[in-house]
Design a protein around this motif. Sequence first.
Motif, PDB file in Angstrom:
ATOM      1  N   ARG A 167       0.489  -1.830   0.226  1.00  0.00           N
ATOM      2  CA  ARG A 167       0.000  -0.287   0.149  1.00  0.00           C
ATOM      3  C   ARG A 167       1.044   1.316   0.302  1.00  0.00           C
ATOM      4  NH1 ARG A 167      -5.284   1.110   2.538  1.00  0.00           N
ATOM      5  NH2 ARG A 167      -4.764   3.809   3.139  1.00  0.00           N
ATOM      6  N   VAL A 168       2.453   0.999   0.936  1.00  0.00           N
ATOM      7  CA  VAL A 168       2.793   2.754   0.635  1.00  0.00           C
ATOM      8  C   VAL A 168       3.306   2.157  -0.504  1.00  0.00           C
ATOM      9  CG1 VAL A 168       4.593   3.260   2.487  1.00  0.00           C
ATOM     10  CG2 VAL A 168       3.135   2.348   2.989  1.00  0.00           C
ATOM     11  N   VAL A 169       3.977   1.660  -0.896  1.00  0.00           N
ATOM     12  CA  VAL A 169       4.982   1.779  -2.245  1.00  0.00           C
ATOM     13  C   VAL A 169       3.946   1.909  -2.971  1.00  0.00           C
ATOM     14  CG1 VAL A 169       5.440   0.200  -4.324  1.00  0.00           C
ATOM     15  CG2 VAL A 169       5.968  -0.920  -1.728  1.00  0.00           C
ATOM     16  N   ALA A 170       2.595   1.887  -3.251  1.00  0.00           N
ATOM     17  CA  ALA A 170       1.657   1.676  -4.299  1.00  0.00           C
ATOM     18  C   ALA A 170       1.691   3.816  -4.442  1.00  0.00           C
ATOM     19  CB  ALA A 170       0.353   1.558  -4.214  1.00  0.00           C
ATOM     20  N   HIS A 171       1.473   3.701  -2.631  1.00  0.00           N
ATOM     21  CA  HIS A 171       1.016   5.247  -2.966  1.00  0.00           C
ATOM     22  C   HIS A 171       2.353   6.336  -3.184  1.00  0.00           C
ATOM     23  CE1 HIS A 171      -3.180   6.112  -0.981  1.00  0.00           C
ATOM     24  NE2 HIS A 171      -2.763   4.320  -0.180  1.00  0.00           N
ATOM     25  N   LYS A 172       3.537   5.700  -2.573  1.00  0.00           N
ATOM     26  CA  LYS A 172       4.523   6.108  -3.242  1.00  0.00           C
ATOM     27  C   LYS A 172       4.721   7.002  -4.501  1.00  0.00           C
ATOM     28  CE  LYS A 172       5.891   8.430   0.670  1.00  0.00           C
ATOM     29  NZ  LYS A 172       6.319   9.890   1.286  1.00  0.00           N
ATOM     30  N   CYS A 173       4.626   5.526  -5.116  1.00  0.00           N
ATOM     31  CA  CYS A 173       4.920   5.039  -6.799  1.00  0.00           C
ATOM     32  C   CYS A 173       4.072   6.733  -7.546  1.00  0.00           C
ATOM     33  CB  CYS A 173       4.105   3.996  -7.175  1.00  0.00           C
ATOM     34  SG  CYS A 173       5.758   2.871  -7.124  1.00  0.00           S
ATOM     35  N   ALA A 174       2.444   6.297  -6.697  1.00  0.00           N
ATOM     36  CA  ALA A 174       1.597   7.228  -7.194  1.00  0.00           C
ATOM     37  C   ALA A 174       2.273   9.347  -6.936  1.00  0.00           C
ATOM     38  CB  ALA A 174       0.453   6.849  -6.809  1.00  0.00           C
ATOM     39  N   GLN A 175       2.506   9.704  -6.182  1.00  0.00           N
ATOM     40  CA  GLN A 175       3.401  10.610  -5.963  1.00  0.00           C
ATOM     41  C   GLN A 175       4.331  11.336  -6.338  1.00  0.00           C
ATOM     42  OE1 GLN A 175       3.860  10.499  -1.648  1.00  0.00           O
ATOM     43  NE2 GLN A 175       2.283  10.628  -1.410  1.00  0.00           N
ATOM     44  N   ASN A 176       5.251   9.546  -7.467  1.00  0.00           N
ATOM     45  CA  ASN A 176       6.152   9.698  -8.045  1.00  0.00           C
ATOM     46  C   ASN A 176       5.749   9.168  -9.344  1.00  0.00           C
ATOM     47  OD1 ASN A 176       8.229  11.251  -6.291  1.00  0.00           O
ATOM     48  ND2 ASN A 176       7.335   9.301  -5.208  1.00  0.00           N
ATOM     49  N   ASN A 177       4.719   9.714  -9.952  1.00  0.00           N
ATOM     50  CA  ASN A 177       4.830   8.714 -11.064  1.00  0.00           C
ATOM     51  C   ASN A 177       4.805   9.981 -12.333  1.00  0.00           C
ATOM     52  OD1 ASN A 177       2.572  11.039 -11.395  1.00  0.00           O
ATOM     53  ND2 ASN A 177       1.005   9.467 -12.238  1.00  0.00           N
ATOM     54  N   ASP A 178       5.030  10.966 -12.523  1.00  0.00           N
ATOM     55  CA  ASP A 178       5.550  11.480 -13.095  1.00  0.00           C
ATOM     56  C   ASP A 178       6.971  11.261 -13.620  1.00  0.00           C
ATOM     57  OD1 ASP A 178       6.727  12.525 -10.865  1.00  0.00           O
ATOM     58  OD2 ASP A 178       7.330  15.147 -11.306  1.00  0.00           O
ATOM     59  N   LYS A 213       0.917   8.025  12.797  1.00  0.00           N
ATOM     60  CA  LYS A 213       0.423   8.842  13.215  1.00  0.00           C
ATOM     61  C   LYS A 213       0.627   9.881  11.445  1.00  0.00           C
ATOM     62  CE  LYS A 213      -2.947  12.552  14.834  1.00  0.00           C
ATOM     63  NZ  LYS A 213      -3.012  13.635  16.101  1.00  0.00           N
ATOM     64  N   GLU A 214       1.855  10.320  11.448  1.00  0.00           N
ATOM     65  CA  GLU A 214       2.147  10.843  10.350  1.00  0.00           C
ATOM     66  C   GLU A 214       1.589   9.993   8.928  1.00  0.00           C
ATOM     67  OE1 GLU A 214       5.171  12.971  10.528  1.00  0.00           O
ATOM     68  OE2 GLU A 214       4.651  14.023  11.649  1.00  0.00           O
ATOM     69  N   ALA A 215       2.531   8.901   9.304  1.00  0.00           N
ATOM     70  CA  ALA A 215       2.898   7.291   8.075  1.00  0.00           C
ATOM     71  C   ALA A 215       0.482   7.254   7.831  1.00  0.00           C
ATOM     72  CB  ALA A 215       2.915   6.981   8.512  1.00  0.00           C
ATOM     73  N   TYR A 216      -0.616   7.300   8.502  1.00  0.00           N
ATOM     74  CA  TYR A 216      -1.436   7.212   8.682  1.00  0.00           C
ATOM     75  C   TYR A 216      -2.360   8.237   7.804  1.00  0.00           C
ATOM     76  CZ  TYR A 216      -6.284   5.875   9.227  1.00  0.00           C
ATOM     77  OH  TYR A 216      -7.467   6.056   8.966  1.00  0.00           O
ATOM     78  N   GLU A 217      -2.113   9.384   8.550  1.00  0.00           N
ATOM     79  CA  GLU A 217      -2.208  10.419   7.790  1.00  0.00           C
ATOM     80  C   GLU A 217      -1.844  10.480   6.548  1.00  0.00           C
ATOM     81  OE1 GLU A 217      -0.824  13.761  10.487  1.00  0.00           O
ATOM     82  OE2 GLU A 217      -3.021  13.062  11.967  1.00  0.00           O
ATOM     83  N   GLU A 218      -0.780   9.791   6.074  1.00  0.00           N
ATOM     84  CA  GLU A 218      -0.597  10.754   4.333  1.00  0.00           C
ATOM     85  C   GLU A 218      -0.815   9.641   2.890  1.00  0.00           C
ATOM     86  OE1 GLU A 218       3.556  10.947   1.886  1.00  0.00           O
ATOM     87  OE2 GLU A 218       3.584  10.609   4.502  1.00  0.00           O
ATOM     88  N   VAL A 219      -0.430   8.499   4.093  1.00  0.00           N
ATOM     89  CA  VAL A 219      -0.910   7.282   3.103  1.00  0.00           C
ATOM     90  C   VAL A 219      -2.082   6.104   3.707  1.00  0.00           C
ATOM     91  CG1 VAL A 219       1.213   7.588   1.407  1.00  0.00           C
ATOM     92  CG2 VAL A 219       0.964   5.764   3.899  1.00  0.00           C
ATOM     93  N   GLY A 220      -2.208   6.278   4.560  1.00  0.00           N
ATOM     94  CA  GLY A 220      -3.323   5.293   5.668  1.00  0.00           C
ATOM     95  C   GLY A 220      -2.971   4.008   6.039  1.00  0.00           C
ATOM     96  N   SER A 221      -1.536   3.937   7.033  1.00  0.00           N
ATOM     97  CA  SER A 221      -0.668   3.116   6.958  1.00  0.00           C
ATOM     98  C   SER A 221       0.188   3.465   8.379  1.00  0.00           C
ATOM     99  CB  SER A 221       0.561   1.960   5.564  1.00  0.00           C
ATOM    100  OG  SER A 221       0.098   2.328   4.732  1.00  0.00           O
ATOM    101  N   GLN A 222       0.930   2.242   8.880  1.00  0.00           N
ATOM    102  CA  GLN A 222       1.614   2.542  10.287  1.00  0.00           C
ATOM    103  C   GLN A 222       2.862   2.867   9.650  1.00  0.00           C
ATOM    104  OE1 GLN A 222       3.706  -0.198  10.779  1.00  0.00           O
ATOM    105  NE2 GLN A 222       1.970  -2.153  11.128  1.00  0.00           N
TER     106      GLN A 222
END
Length: 414
Positions: A15-26, A341-350
């Motif tokens: 899940r984290v990988v997907a969110h971070k890849c999406a944030q850098n999909n350019d 908490k910051e991780a959860y707020e950004e990507v929904g993960s612990q």
Amino acid sequence: MKKNVLIIGAGGVARVVAHKCAQNNDVLGDIHIASRTKSKCEAIVASVHEMGNMKAEGLLESHALDAMDVAATVALIKHTDTQIVINVGTAFLNMSVMSACIETGTAYIDTAIHEEQDKICETPPWYANYEWPRKAECEKAGVTAILGAGFDPGVVNAFARLAKDDYVDDITDIDIVDINAGSHGKYFATNFDPEINFREFTGTVYSWQDSQWKENEMFEVGKEYDLPVVGKQMAYMSGHDEVHSLAKNMGSPNVRFWMGFGEHYINVFTVLKNIGLLSEQPVKLANGDEVVPLKVVKACLPDPSSLAPNYTGKTCIGDFVKGTKNGNPAEVFIYNVADHKEAYEEVGSQGISYTAGVPPVAAAILVASGEWDVKTMANVEELPPKPFLHILGQIGLPTCIRDENGERQLDFSK
């Protein structure tokens, strides 16, 4: 320049990988996520869109895949025009996914060593059992295969290399310390796949000491560390992937890994182990059916991804590196602090999933740019650390240092 990423796995780290890849999909191009259970992939895709984490217009698709099936993985790589695979599925998949990457000429990144389901804690060095013998295949195919590019292994390997490059000329000791000072509020749970988690701690604890392998039992050797932010914490010498590559590549006579555990975790773990519930070997029930105790325990425990909403507190993971600099004693602690908490707020993960999932995306960005596209197999400490750590700081995991000059965040832009 490589583009288009296939993420294999659909757990908390994926899940984290997907969110971070999406944030850098350019930079990374199309993003695909595949698992045996397509609905899990679809839920991750939906979460990326819901949290607005697509940086640019682009493709984000889910797929059903049994990644043990090499032919099926080859077909999906070709169908999606994937040039970089990030494997964050179970460690049992590594050799199959690597085979598909070698066959298709696709860059391969994972976050942990390969394991066989019926074997625990094989003979060291662990990478020599499965990965390293395939280096020649990768070189022949011109395939970049980056091993253990999570946090530990991964970032801590880069910390060790940075220490050797800039702070300690002749290293005598590398002590990696992993402390999770957070609380998930459950009676008992593991922060990632319980099956893989428990397998780490039920076998022999291997450490590299006096330039040879030393064996201990889990929780046999403990030490209190006073760390930034999280304070004094008890940690125990544990077996871990990065010890096995750092022992080979860093030239240090001593490499150890220490993980923090509370008394409650140790007590529950000890009971489960002593009554045989952490065994990977099948047992026969009264009706003749066979079950694997470890898989039963896994089914009874909370899904690690379910811990995220109520997780509080911070992690501190880093390397104490000792030796000499210009003939004088030298010691440095290079580390990161992450917040659940910051991780959860950004990507929904612990935070544990966050620290494991951000680094392979940084590695993928470097493969995409060509800086880490080395056309061979490499552990992280064999690659230039500063570009990796610089990108990590930009995308969520800044590097800090404690030495004779105090504590500070490192600026890799200089």
